[in-house]
Motif scaffolding. Structure first.
Motif, PDB file in Angstrom:
ATOM      1  N   ALA A  67     -84.654  59.648-107.882  1.00  0.00           N
ATOM      2  CA  ALA A  67     -85.363  60.640-107.051  1.00  0.00           C
ATOM      3  C   ALA A  67     -86.484  59.967-106.266  1.00  0.00           C
ATOM      4  O   ALA A  67     -86.697  60.273-105.073  1.00  0.00           O
ATOM      5  CB  ALA A  67     -85.916  61.757-107.937  1.00  0.00           C
ATOM      6  N   VAL A  68     -87.204  59.024-106.912  1.00  0.00           N
ATOM      7  CA  VAL A  68     -88.280  58.317-106.212  1.00  0.00           C
ATOM      8  C   VAL A  68     -87.717  57.495-105.066  1.00  0.00           C
ATOM      9  O   VAL A  68     -88.232  57.516-103.935  1.00  0.00           O
ATOM     10  CB  VAL A  68     -89.050  57.428-107.205  1.00  0.00           C
ATOM     11  N   GLN A  69     -86.640  56.754-105.337  1.00  0.00           N
ATOM     12  CA  GLN A  69     -86.033  55.946-104.291  1.00  0.00           C
ATOM     13  C   GLN A  69     -85.483  56.815-103.156  1.00  0.00           C
ATOM     14  O   GLN A  69     -85.572  56.453-101.976  1.00  0.00           O
ATOM     15  CB  GLN A  69     -84.909  55.080-104.888  1.00  0.00           C
ATOM     16  N   GLU A  70     -84.911  57.953-103.510  1.00  0.00           N
ATOM     17  CA  GLU A  70     -84.379  58.861-102.487  1.00  0.00           C
ATOM     18  C   GLU A  70     -85.501  59.384-101.600  1.00  0.00           C
ATOM     19  O   GLU A  70     -85.364  59.432-100.370  1.00  0.00           O
ATOM     20  CB  GLU A  70     -83.642  60.015-103.171  1.00  0.00           C
ATOM     21  N   ILE A  71     -86.613  59.767-102.206  1.00  0.00           N
ATOM     22  CA  ILE A  71     -87.753  60.278-101.426  1.00  0.00           C
ATOM     23  C   ILE A  71     -88.323  59.175-100.553  1.00  0.00           C
ATOM     24  O   ILE A  71     -88.640  59.395 -99.359  1.00  0.00           O
ATOM     25  CB  ILE A  71     -88.822  60.853-102.372  1.00  0.00           C
ATOM     26  N   LEU A  72     -88.472  57.970-101.106  1.00  0.00           N
ATOM     27  CA  LEU A  72     -88.996  56.855-100.318  1.00  0.00           C
ATOM     28  C   LEU A  72     -88.063  56.504 -99.162  1.00  0.00           C
ATOM     29  O   LEU A  72     -88.516  56.180 -98.046  1.00  0.00           O
ATOM     30  CB  LEU A  72     -89.195  55.628-101.217  1.00  0.00           C
ATOM     31  N   THR A  73     -86.761  56.582 -99.414  1.00  0.00           N
ATOM     32  CA  THR A  73     -85.792  56.320 -98.340  1.00  0.00           C
ATOM     33  C   THR A  73     -85.891  57.380 -97.246  1.00  0.00           C
ATOM     34  O   THR A  73     -85.866  57.059 -96.043  1.00  0.00           O
ATOM     35  CB  THR A  73     -84.367  56.273 -98.911  1.00  0.00           C
ATOM     36  N   LYS A  74     -85.994  58.648 -97.655  1.00  0.00           N
ATOM     37  CA  LYS A  74     -86.148  59.723 -96.662  1.00  0.00           C
ATOM     38  C   LYS A  74     -87.437  59.543 -95.861  1.00  0.00           C
ATOM     39  O   LYS A  74     -87.456  59.734 -94.643  1.00  0.00           O
ATOM     40  CB  LYS A  74     -86.157  61.082 -97.363  1.00  0.00           C
ATOM     41  N   GLN A  75     -88.508  59.170 -96.548  1.00  0.00           N
ATOM     42  CA  GLN A  75     -89.776  58.943 -95.863  1.00  0.00           C
ATOM     43  C   GLN A  75     -89.660  57.793 -94.863  1.00  0.00           C
ATOM     44  O   GLN A  75     -90.154  57.875 -93.728  1.00  0.00           O
ATOM     45  CB  GLN A  75     -90.872  58.643 -96.886  1.00  0.00           C
ATOM     46  N   SER A  76     -88.989  56.706 -95.292  1.00  0.00           N
ATOM     47  CA  SER A  76     -88.799  55.568 -94.392  1.00  0.00           C
ATOM     48  C   SER A  76     -87.932  55.959 -93.191  1.00  0.00           C
ATOM     49  O   SER A  76     -88.242  55.597 -92.041  1.00  0.00           O
ATOM     50  CB  SER A  76     -88.160  54.415 -95.159  1.00  0.00           C
ATOM     51  N   ASN A  77     -86.856  56.702 -93.441  1.00  0.00           N
ATOM     52  CA  ASN A  77     -85.965  57.111 -92.340  1.00  0.00           C
ATOM     53  C   ASN A  77     -86.685  58.033 -91.363  1.00  0.00           C
ATOM     54  O   ASN A  77     -86.532  57.895 -90.138  1.00  0.00           O
ATOM     55  CB  ASN A  77     -84.723  57.797 -92.899  1.00  0.00           C
ATOM     56  N   GLU A  78     -87.468  58.958 -91.904  1.00  0.00           N
ATOM     57  CA  GLU A  78     -88.199  59.863 -91.010  1.00  0.00           C
ATOM     58  C   GLU A  78     -89.240  59.097 -90.195  1.00  0.00           C
ATOM     59  O   GLU A  78     -89.462  59.392 -89.020  1.00  0.00           O
ATOM     60  CB  GLU A  78     -88.883  60.965 -91.819  1.00  0.00           C
ATOM     61  N   GLY A  79     -89.845  58.079 -90.830  1.00  0.00           N
ATOM     62  CA  GLY A  79     -90.788  57.246 -90.094  1.00  0.00           C
ATOM     63  C   GLY A  79     -90.106  56.496 -88.966  1.00  0.00           C
ATOM     64  O   GLY A  79     -90.652  56.376 -87.854  1.00  0.00           O
ATOM     65  N   LYS A  80     -88.905  55.989 -89.227  1.00  0.00           N
ATOM     66  CA  LYS A  80     -88.162  55.284 -88.180  1.00  0.00           C
ATOM     67  C   LYS A  80     -87.804  56.222 -87.036  1.00  0.00           C
ATOM     68  O   LYS A  80     -87.923  55.858 -85.864  1.00  0.00           O
ATOM     69  CB  LYS A  80     -86.899  54.661 -88.767  1.00  0.00           C
ATOM     70  N   VAL A  81     -87.364  57.431 -87.392  1.00  0.00           N
ATOM     71  CA  VAL A  81     -87.018  58.411 -86.352  1.00  0.00           C
ATOM     72  C   VAL A  81     -88.254  58.780 -85.540  1.00  0.00           C
ATOM     73  O   VAL A  81     -88.211  58.864 -84.304  1.00  0.00           O
ATOM     74  CB  VAL A  81     -86.384  59.667 -86.988  1.00  0.00           C
ATOM     75  N   ALA A  82     -89.384  58.991 -86.224  1.00  0.00           N
ATOM     76  CA  ALA A  82     -90.619  59.335 -85.523  1.00  0.00           C
ATOM     77  C   ALA A  82     -91.071  58.186 -84.631  1.00  0.00           C
ATOM     78  O   ALA A  82     -91.515  58.408 -83.484  1.00  0.00           O
ATOM     79  CB  ALA A  82     -91.714  59.695 -86.536  1.00  0.00           C
ATOM     80  N   ASP A  83     -90.965  56.957 -85.129  1.00  0.00           N
ATOM     81  CA  ASP A  83     -91.339  55.801 -84.308  1.00  0.00           C
ATOM     82  C   ASP A  83     -90.442  55.695 -83.070  1.00  0.00           C
ATOM     83  O   ASP A  83     -90.923  55.384 -81.969  1.00  0.00           O
ATOM     84  CB  ASP A  83     -91.231  54.517 -85.130  1.00  0.00           C
ATOM     85  N   PRO A 109     -98.917  62.516 -65.198  1.00  0.00           N
ATOM     86  CA  PRO A 109     -97.958  63.025 -66.201  1.00  0.00           C
ATOM     87  C   PRO A 109     -98.644  63.284 -67.525  1.00  0.00           C
ATOM     88  O   PRO A 109     -99.680  62.674 -67.842  1.00  0.00           O
ATOM     89  CB  PRO A 109     -96.919  61.890 -66.301  1.00  0.00           C
ATOM     90  N   LEU A 110     -98.084  64.211 -68.275  1.00  0.00           N
ATOM     91  CA  LEU A 110     -98.686  64.593 -69.551  1.00  0.00           C
ATOM     92  C   LEU A 110     -98.566  63.451 -70.555  1.00  0.00           C
ATOM     93  O   LEU A 110     -97.526  62.811 -70.675  1.00  0.00           O
ATOM     94  CB  LEU A 110     -97.994  65.846 -70.108  1.00  0.00           C
ATOM     95  N   GLN A 111     -99.677  63.247 -71.253  1.00  0.00           N
ATOM     96  CA  GLN A 111     -99.650  62.238 -72.308  1.00  0.00           C
ATOM     97  C   GLN A 111     -98.753  62.713 -73.443  1.00  0.00           C
ATOM     98  O   GLN A 111     -98.849  63.854 -73.876  1.00  0.00           O
ATOM     99  CB  GLN A 111    -101.073  62.013 -72.841  1.00  0.00           C
ATOM    100  N   PRO A 112     -97.842  61.860 -73.926  1.00  0.00           N
ATOM    101  CA  PRO A 112     -96.974  62.288 -75.037  1.00  0.00           C
ATOM    102  C   PRO A 112     -97.764  62.433 -76.319  1.00  0.00           C
ATOM    103  O   PRO A 112     -98.706  61.677 -76.587  1.00  0.00           O
ATOM    104  CB  PRO A 112     -95.946  61.148 -75.131  1.00  0.00           C
ATOM    105  N   MET A 113     -97.407  63.434 -77.091  1.00  0.00           N
ATOM    106  CA  MET A 113     -98.040  63.652 -78.385  1.00  0.00           C
ATOM    107  C   MET A 113     -97.266  62.912 -79.464  1.00  0.00           C
ATOM    108  O   MET A 113     -96.052  62.738 -79.377  1.00  0.00           O
ATOM    109  CB  MET A 113     -98.104  65.150 -78.705  1.00  0.00           C
ATOM    110  N   ASP A 114     -98.005  62.488 -80.468  1.00  0.00           N
ATOM    111  CA  ASP A 114     -97.359  61.795 -81.578  1.00  0.00           C
ATOM    112  C   ASP A 114     -96.420  62.741 -82.318  1.00  0.00           C
ATOM    113  O   ASP A 114     -96.723  63.924 -82.500  1.00  0.00           O
ATOM    114  CB  ASP A 114     -98.403  61.246 -82.548  1.00  0.00           C
ATOM    115  N   THR A 115     -95.299  62.206 -82.718  1.00  0.00           N
ATOM    116  CA  THR A 115     -94.332  63.000 -83.477  1.00  0.00           C
ATOM    117  C   THR A 115     -94.909  63.324 -84.854  1.00  0.00           C
ATOM    118  O   THR A 115     -95.378  62.422 -85.547  1.00  0.00           O
ATOM    119  CB  THR A 115     -93.017  62.241 -83.645  1.00  0.00           C
ATOM    120  N   PRO A 116     -94.928  64.591 -85.234  1.00  0.00           N
ATOM    121  CA  PRO A 116     -95.442  64.927 -86.578  1.00  0.00           C
ATOM    122  C   PRO A 116     -94.570  64.326 -87.660  1.00  0.00           C
ATOM    123  O   PRO A 116     -93.342  64.278 -87.527  1.00  0.00           O
ATOM    124  CB  PRO A 116     -95.412  66.459 -86.596  1.00  0.00           C
ATOM    125  N   ARG A 117     -95.207  63.871 -88.679  1.00  0.00           N
ATOM    126  CA  ARG A 117     -94.505  63.238 -89.786  1.00  0.00           C
ATOM    127  C   ARG A 117     -94.715  64.066 -91.048  1.00  0.00           C
ATOM    128  O   ARG A 117     -95.853  64.434 -91.372  1.00  0.00           O
ATOM    129  CB  ARG A 117     -94.998  61.801 -90.005  1.00  0.00           C
TER     130      ARG A 117
END
Length: 299
Positions: free
Chosen positions: A66-82, A235-243
């Motif tokens: 479960a910890v590894q799954e959550i960390l993987t999801k967090q990493s993937n969401e960070g990559k998508v946000a980046d 042009p409008l400044q882009p907002m940071d993607t919420p994480r």
């Protein structure tokens, strides 16, 4: 012939011996049963201990997964946000570049329009000034020509008057000749004055037309003049993607594993045999007591 008392004793002995044999077998069976139950209890305990250890391992493995799954999801969401932030920044820079180029183009066009407008206005002034000077020069030439023509007419009148005097004419004939000469001179002078007046009126009309043409040319130049483009919106400044925030499972405690298995109550084989022997001896004693009582009564 066997006596009744002897037969009774023999029967009693048989019963006692049979009871002892049966009691021995029952005691042994009870002891064996107790021993089997104890073996089953031990095997059950060993099974419970092994299962308890496996359950602990499974709980730890599930938590780690479960910890590894959550960390993987967090990493993937960070990559998508980046990736989204990088794409938004790239799009912003592209829009900003287009805006800046458009702004520079508008400013260059406006500057060129101002130059053309200023040049056209100067040209209109020069054209009107040249036309006015030409008209003034034409009017001056007409005035000079009038002066020459008037001078010529005066000289011609004097010549004619001298000719009349040279002929020796006098009286009414001379006077009439002088009048004709003066009238002819007056007529020419009037014609010259009228022509000069007409030229003046025409010159004023031409100057008015020149002024009107200049105003029309100025208006046309002003109509072609480009408006100040001002500043294009940025042009409008882009907002940071919420994480999203991720919470890891809490640390495991001993209470997560539950109580350890305990060994069940063990049966005592000797106690089980003793219980059988107790009931067997009680039965043998009862049989012996009953036979004794019967024997006493028969005596």
């Amino acid at each position: 012939m066997v006596e009744p008392g002897t037969a009774m004793l023999i029967g009693t002995g048989v019963n006692v011996v049979g009871g002892l044999i049966g009691g021995n077998r029952a005691a042994k069976a009870a002891a064996d049963q107790a021993d089997r139950e104890n073996q089953a209890t031990i095997r059950r305990y060993e099974y419970d201990i092994a299962k308890y250890d496996l359950d602990r391992q499974q709980i730890r493995a599930n938590r780690n997964f479960a910890v590894q799954e959550i960390l993987t999801k967090q990493s993937n969401e960070g990559k998508v946000a980046d990736f989204r932030d990088a794409s938004a920044a790239q799009q912003y820079n592209y829009n900003l570049s287009i805006r800046n180029q458009q702004q520079s183009s508008n400013e260059a066009q406006f500057e060129r329009s101002e130059q053309i407008y200023g040049t056209q206005m100067d040209l209109n002034v020069k054209s009107a000034q040249t036309a006015a000077e030409n008209e003034a020069r034409s009017l001056e030439e007409i005035h000079t020509e009038r002066a020459f023509d008037l001078q010529s007419a005066r000289l011609e009148a004097l010549v004619k008057e001298g000719q009349l005097r040279a002929r020796g004419m006098s009286g009414r004939s001379a006077m009439k000749g002088y009048q004709v000469t003066a009238a002819d001179y007056g007529r020419q002078a009037a014609q010259l004055d009228e022509a000069f007046s007409a030229a003046g009126r025409n010159s004023r009309a031409v100057l008015q037309e020149i002024a009107t043409d200049k105003a029309s040319a100025d208006l046309a130049a002003y109509a072609q003049r480009m408006l100040d483009p001002g500043d294009l919106p940025m042009p409008l400044q882009p907002m940071d993607t919420p994480r999203a925030e991720f919470i890891l499972p809490r640390a495991l405690g001993e209470f997560d594993f539950g109580p350890e298995p305990v060994l069940g109550a063990m049966a005592s084989p000797s106690a089980a045999a003793n219980r059988v022997w107790g009931s067997t001896i009680s039965g043998i004693a009862g049989s012996i007591g009953g036979i004794t009582q019967s024997y006493i009564q028969n005596q």
